[in-house]
Design a protein around this motif. Structure first.
Motif, PDB file in Angstrom:
ATOM      1  N   TRP A 195       0.829  -1.192   0.000  1.00 55.29           N
ATOM      2  CA  TRP A 195       0.000   0.000   0.000  1.00 55.29           C
ATOM      3  C   TRP A 195       0.867   1.246   0.000  1.00 55.29           C
ATOM      4  O   TRP A 195       1.900   1.307   0.655  1.00 55.29           O
TER       5      TRP A 195
ATOM      6  N   ASP B 268      -3.393   4.837  -0.708  1.00 54.56           N
ATOM      7  CA  ASP B 268      -4.233   3.697  -0.312  1.00 54.56           C
ATOM      8  C   ASP B 268      -4.687   3.850   1.138  1.00 54.56           C
ATOM      9  O   ASP B 268      -5.858   3.643   1.461  1.00 54.56           O
TER      10      ASP B 268
ATOM     11  N   TRP C 276     -14.943  -1.073  -1.508  1.00 52.09           N
ATOM     12  CA  TRP C 276     -13.539  -1.469  -1.373  1.00 52.09           C
ATOM     13  C   TRP C 276     -13.169  -2.574  -2.362  1.00 52.09           C
ATOM     14  O   TRP C 276     -12.122  -2.516  -3.010  1.00 52.09           O
TER      15      TRP C 276
ATOM     16  N   ALA D 136     -10.431  -2.260  -5.262  1.00 49.98           N
ATOM     17  CA  ALA D 136      -9.232  -3.096  -5.140  1.00 49.98           C
ATOM     18  C   ALA D 136      -9.057  -4.057  -6.306  1.00 49.98           C
ATOM     19  O   ALA D 136      -7.964  -4.150  -6.879  1.00 49.98           O
TER      20      ALA D 136
END
Length: 192
Positions: free
Chosen positions: A43, A47, A90, A94
């Motif tokens: 990340w 992020d 999310w 992602a």
């Protein structure tokens, strides 16, 4: 308003508040910990900022709802709906739910959230209307997959159907809890 423990400002409310925000903080720290042990989690600052903002919005919205009512079913319904929305956003950011996260077809899931949000506003956040709104949200979730199948965008049908079933179950669970909250608000002997 009833006593302070019913509306969330007493000790019981403080414990729930601590649990909600503490869980959010733990979720924000987990990727940082994972990065220490594996290179599969990589990340960047953006992020963490996005995830933190999403957690803040979800927890803040839940806290506002919890302050509005002492009804446990209503609070649970809000929690389930927020969890479903959070996971939907999310996952879509992602990895994407239709193909990869870069597939523009994933933008259709924004419409699912719009159905829920507009329904909540139209219902003025009253439990019976919220129940109907969440049923509409579940139907919108199914409609996205139907459109993706018709257009030929759903590449892995098994995964797509499984994820759709998961989200529909969450939306309908929230609707059922809102329905329960509506019955609990009805005067004794009145039809729900």
């Amino acid at each position: 308003m009833a006593g302070s423990t019913e509306n969330g400002s007493g000790r019981r409310g403080n414990r729930w508040r601590l649990a909600v925000w503490g869980t959010a903080a733990l979720l924000l720290v987990l990727p940082l910990l994972a990065m220490q042990f594996t290179e599969e989690v990589a990340w960047g600052l953006s992020d963490f900022a996005l995830f933190g903002a999403m957690l803040f919005v979800a927890c803040g919205t839940y806290e506002l709802a919890a302050r509005m009512t002492g009804n446990k079913a209503y609070r649970a319904a809000v929690g389930v709906a927020l969890a479903a929305a959070f996971i939907l956003v999310w996952m879509n950011l992602a990895v994407g739910l239709i193909g990869s996260e870069e597939n523009p077809a994933n933008l259709m899931y924004g419409g699912v959230l719009v159905v829920g949000i507009l329904g909540a506003i139209i219902a003025r956040f009253r439990p019976h209307g919220m129940a109907l709104s969440l049923v509409g949200t579940a139907l919108a979730q199914v409609l996205v997959v139907v459109i993706a199948l018709i257009v030929g965008l759903a590449y892995n049908l098994g995964d797509t159907l499984m994820l759709t079933g998961f989200f529909v179950a969450l939306w309908l669970t929230s609707a059922r809890l809102f329905r329960k909250a509506a019955r609990e608000q009805s005067p004794a002997g009145a039809a729900p």
